[in-house]
Design an enzyme around this catalytic site. Structure first.
Site, PDB file in Angstrom:
ATOM      1  N   ALA A 110       4.112   7.606  -0.592  1.00  0.00           N
ATOM      2  CA  ALA A 110       2.844   7.716  -1.313  1.00  0.00           C
ATOM      3  C   ALA A 110       2.702   6.656  -2.405  1.00  0.00           C
ATOM      4  O   ALA A 110       1.646   6.038  -2.549  1.00  0.00           O
ATOM      5  CB  ALA A 110       2.720   9.112  -1.916  1.00  0.00           C
ATOM      6  N   GLN A 111       3.772   6.412  -3.183  1.00  0.00           N
ATOM      7  CA  GLN A 111       3.639   5.535  -4.347  1.00  0.00           C
ATOM      8  C   GLN A 111       3.178   4.111  -4.020  1.00  0.00           C
ATOM      9  O   GLN A 111       2.192   3.645  -4.602  1.00  0.00           O
ATOM     10  CB  GLN A 111       4.951   5.520  -5.151  1.00  0.00           C
ATOM     11  CG  GLN A 111       4.971   6.524  -6.299  1.00  0.00           C
ATOM     12  CD  GLN A 111       3.775   6.357  -7.236  1.00  0.00           C
ATOM     13  OE1 GLN A 111       3.400   5.259  -7.612  1.00  0.00           O
ATOM     14  NE2 GLN A 111       3.149   7.467  -7.579  1.00  0.00           N
TER      15      GLN A 111
ATOM     16  N   ASP B   5       1.104   2.516   4.313  1.00  0.00           N
ATOM     17  CA  ASP B   5       2.166   2.431   5.318  1.00  0.00           C
ATOM     18  C   ASP B   5       1.962   1.303   6.322  1.00  0.00           C
ATOM     19  O   ASP B   5       2.934   0.712   6.807  1.00  0.00           O
ATOM     20  CB  ASP B   5       2.233   3.754   6.123  1.00  0.00           C
ATOM     21  CG  ASP B   5       2.960   4.853   5.373  1.00  0.00           C
ATOM     22  OD1 ASP B   5       3.314   4.628   4.201  1.00  0.00           O
ATOM     23  OD2 ASP B   5       3.158   5.927   5.961  1.00  0.00           O
TER      24      ASP B   5
ATOM     25  N   VAL C 200     -11.227   5.115  15.032  1.00  0.00           N
ATOM     26  CA  VAL C 200     -11.422   3.670  15.205  1.00  0.00           C
ATOM     27  C   VAL C 200     -10.567   3.205  16.375  1.00  0.00           C
ATOM     28  O   VAL C 200      -9.355   3.387  16.376  1.00  0.00           O
ATOM     29  CB  VAL C 200     -11.040   2.914  13.921  1.00  0.00           C
ATOM     30  CG1 VAL C 200     -11.143   1.410  14.140  1.00  0.00           C
ATOM     31  CG2 VAL C 200     -11.919   3.355  12.772  1.00  0.00           C
TER      32      VAL C 200
ATOM     33  N   GLY D 223      -5.991   8.365   3.605  1.00  0.00           N
ATOM     34  CA  GLY D 223      -4.700   8.800   3.076  1.00  0.00           C
ATOM     35  C   GLY D 223      -4.567   8.408   1.614  1.00  0.00           C
ATOM     36  O   GLY D 223      -5.572   8.145   0.937  1.00  0.00           O
ATOM     37  N   PHE D 224      -3.348   8.351   1.131  1.00  0.00           N
ATOM     38  CA  PHE D 224      -3.135   8.007  -0.279  1.00  0.00           C
ATOM     39  C   PHE D 224      -3.746   6.653  -0.616  1.00  0.00           C
ATOM     40  O   PHE D 224      -4.395   6.495  -1.645  1.00  0.00           O
ATOM     41  CB  PHE D 224      -1.639   7.991  -0.604  1.00  0.00           C
ATOM     42  CG  PHE D 224      -1.021   9.351  -0.669  1.00  0.00           C
ATOM     43  CD1 PHE D 224      -1.371  10.235  -1.675  1.00  0.00           C
ATOM     44  CD2 PHE D 224      -0.095   9.765   0.275  1.00  0.00           C
ATOM     45  CE1 PHE D 224      -0.801  11.494  -1.757  1.00  0.00           C
ATOM     46  CE2 PHE D 224       0.478  11.032   0.212  1.00  0.00           C
ATOM     47  CZ  PHE D 224       0.123  11.890  -0.810  1.00  0.00           C
TER      48      PHE D 224
ATOM     49  N   GLU E 245      14.457  17.778   3.771  1.00  0.00           N
ATOM     50  CA  GLU E 245      13.685  18.867   3.161  1.00  0.00           C
ATOM     51  C   GLU E 245      13.434  19.987   4.169  1.00  0.00           C
ATOM     52  O   GLU E 245      13.512  21.167   3.845  1.00  0.00           O
ATOM     53  CB  GLU E 245      12.378  18.306   2.593  1.00  0.00           C
ATOM     54  CG  GLU E 245      12.671  17.308   1.468  1.00  0.00           C
ATOM     55  CD  GLU E 245      11.469  16.860   0.657  1.00  0.00           C
ATOM     56  OE1 GLU E 245      10.395  16.677   1.252  1.00  0.00           O
ATOM     57  OE2 GLU E 245      11.614  16.709  -0.576  1.00  0.00           O
TER      58      GLU E 245
ATOM     59  N   GLY F 201      -9.198   5.016   7.078  1.00  0.00           N
ATOM     60  CA  GLY F 201      -8.112   5.920   6.691  1.00  0.00           C
ATOM     61  C   GLY F 201      -8.284   6.499   5.303  1.00  0.00           C
ATOM     62  O   GLY F 201      -8.465   5.769   4.335  1.00  0.00           O
TER      63      GLY F 201
END
Lengths: 427, 427
Positions: free
Chosen positions: B322-323, B305, B83, B17-18, B174, B15
């Site tokens: 994200a954090q 996540d 995967v 991602g972040f 949003e 992965g």
């Protein structure tokens, strides 16, 4: 289609390309009702599609919402529609969203890729006439490099890194140049575990020079630029087939390639009902008179790529490019207003503003009516002209930022496989 | 997979991602071999996907090529791979492009939309977790307006202009705000022949407040902002089904809507072989200890996540944002180097940097650990923070230009149906 009936004459324009948009702008704020039909809800700046395919620009920055062009025009209606037929007896346009009668019809349906009847080539090669096609090509190029990493079979790996571009017109030449710059500037960094020197870029041209519509000097210089960038230019060779693996030609020459781009020709996008032999001429285009009227009609017009204007300087019709389309659209706009008022129309006269093509950074060729020049200055002129003709301030800004960034950083960051093409094709 | 065997320990990261990217950066220039696997060749900035769906940003400007992140890292290998399984007995990752052994494995596979087993909702509603999904939603929204123009059936037209967003978390809020601004600023100009006042935007939240993870003040203010923009916020209502036409709820309330966005929950993207009951916990996440080790393993880690770090302040695990992902990735990078050197690892401690959401122009809510504020200043902070966390100078520039343009012009120009979604779904 829910188009209101008014006392104004109804003009249907088929196609929101350069010709259709130029015409629509001329007809704004006039006492006519205009219905613009297009398969897409955006105008697409075709001359920069090759930059989308090669990761230099976002697709969104060379497309512009048609509704936004028309937003301040009263009596304008846009419909997202696929025109399937024109019934010239009842003056009706037949589409996938219903039928609509017209008082005047303007066909600006543009052109599509011409495979000259070769279904194998049509099936296996890539075209670059629309944004989705350009994005598919972008995906395929990147997917092929990812696959090249995985194989231990040298022949397969070479085929995955072999690019064959059929056609040495502006599209083929510009794409080849962009691929050569990717080979040089991006691949070695992105694929350190791949011998990217074995990437091959081939341009195959059936006649004895590339950029045939331009001056001999431009043609020669473009070829020099391509060769300096490591592109193989093959002249006087005609591709006979591509079966998904091997490109065959009318000589002994063959190419094993996983990516073949067909840029060898376009033909008019003829619409059923307007396909009579008496006015469909060379290149599948509609023969029109000096007022852009389709032969035999006073209220049906054709402009842009689909129209073949009789012109002694261009016995095969005007070049299928943005300039003739824009000029015809503007002129027809004026003429239609004259026609509606019962005044005589003015004949269309093409003003040749020249042609240009870019091969790579600091490498372009420009033929203006009075000056011909090549190299870095030509490249700046090319960029300026293309920015100027892009629609929309935001698009211009975003394209400009991308070009500056790509120039300074030798980069093209939109190398993203957002919708895989290869896997989809396999299914 | 053609990954060379070296004397360095091999770390496979699943992965990009972040979490995966933050970890990869920490491991660069270390004496380890890193293989990063991802289904996409790009890192995707998920917090801005709703702006892609609503035509405010190009997809390419919130994505970044993973190969470019890794380009200066020696001993790094990226592979575009899906995967399918992890074999923990033989320490092998099984993918669609082959198998690969690991010394250490880091699962950073992220999360996916949670439909809670409702196959109807899964089939008919739209998700917004990936770029293609966001582009599909963009196409659908625009296609629905084009269709609304064509119908004379009032109920059908209203359904085509009715938007139901299930879930009042940051994504739902949003998106609702952005749709409300489109309704106000763009639709009346783009669709003069449509009564766009009847466009409805509904947010349905199962609990008694929106933005549940944020402060009561932020939640209340966000709701005020939404209502000021004309969005209907329905609280304490649970959606029970959507059959493509009607949204049913656990009350008498129903909605006839052609566009339903499911933003009601995500769950960890569990991989086969790592799905044992003893460590798959709430939200389908892998239970990890303070070193991000998956229960029962010392050499298999999970971050982002997919990982549920035990933490008393967050009994349900850290928020899937994200954090926490970035912080875990960085910390694990340091820890893996300690582990390889045989030194004791340091426990992960989450630093809560707060949360924020934007509702519209000059309307955002920001909860920092020490300050909470809402309104125009919050909106500037939101923009600054998002620009800061975007990867890549070019992306930041292009996003910035778009935001300035959209702000000044009350516009969103990327309202392009580049790949029609509706027609495809019908087939």
């Amino acid at each position: 289609m829910n188009i209101p009936i008014t006392s104004f004459p109804r003009i249907i324009i088929i196609g929101g390309g350069f010709a259709g948009i130029a015409l629509a702008k001329k007809l704004s704020k006039q006492e006519v009702q205009v219905v613009l039909l297009d398969k897409n809800n955006y105008h697409n700046f075709q001359p920069l599609l090759y930059q989308v395919s090669t990761g230099g620009l976002e697709p969104d920055s060379i497309a512009y919402p048609i509704r936004k062009v028309l937003k301040d025009f009263p009596n304008f209606h846009f419909r997202l529609a696929d025109v399937t037929e024109v019934d010239t007896k009842s003056n009706t346009v037949i589409t996938d969203i219903g039928n609509l009668k017209f008082d005047y019809l303007v066909v600006a349906s543009g052109s599509k890729t011409n495979y000259f009847g070769n279904t194998d080539v049509e099936k296996y090669s890539m075209a670059m006439k629309t944004i989705p096609q350009s994005l598919n090509l972008r995906s395929l190029i990147l997917e092929n490099f990812e696959d090249a990493l995985l194989t231990s079979d040298l022949n397969e790996r070479n085929a995955l890194m072999n690019f064959v571009i059929v056609g040495g017109g502006p599209t083929g030449v510009e794409l080849a140049g962009a691929l050569a710059e990717i080979k040089k500037g991006i691949l070695p960094k992105d694929y350190p575990d791949l011998d990217t020197r074995s990437v091959q870029i081939n341009v195959i041209q059936s006649s004895d020079c590339i950029l045939k519509g331009m001056s001999a000097k431009a043609s020669q210089k473009a070829e020099d630029f391509l060769e300096k960038l490591g592109v193989h230019v093959w002249k006087n060779i005609r591709v006979t087939n591509y079966d998904g693996k091997t490109v065959t030609t009318n000589t002994d020459l063959t190419f094993e390639a996983a990516t073949v781009v067909w840029a060898a020709g376009v033909k008019g996008a003829i619409i059923k009902g307007l396909d009579a032999k008496e006015f469909v001429t060379r290149g599948n285009r509609l023969l029109v008179n000096e007022f852009n009227q389709v032969k035999g009609y006073t209220h049906i017009f054709a402009i842009g790529d689909i129209a073949c204007v009789e012109n002694n300087d261009f016995p095969n019709g005007l070049p299928m490019m943005a300039q003739p389309a824009i000029q015809q659209g503007k002129q027809l706009g004026n003429n239609m207003l004259l026609l509606i008022e019962g005044k005589p129309m003015k004949p269309f006269v093409y003003k040749d503003k020249g042609a240009m093509a870019t091969i790579g950074r600091n490498k372009a060729v420009v033929d203006l009516p009075k000056f011909k020049f090549q190299g870095a200055f030509a490249w700046y002129v090319w960029m300026f002209v293309h920015l100027f003709f892009l629609i929309g301030f935001r698009n211009r800004m975003v394209v400009f930022i991308n070009w500056v960034y790509n120039y300074v950083r030798f980069d093209r960051e939109a190398r993203l496989i957002i919708r895989p093409f290869k896997k989809k094709r396999k299914v």
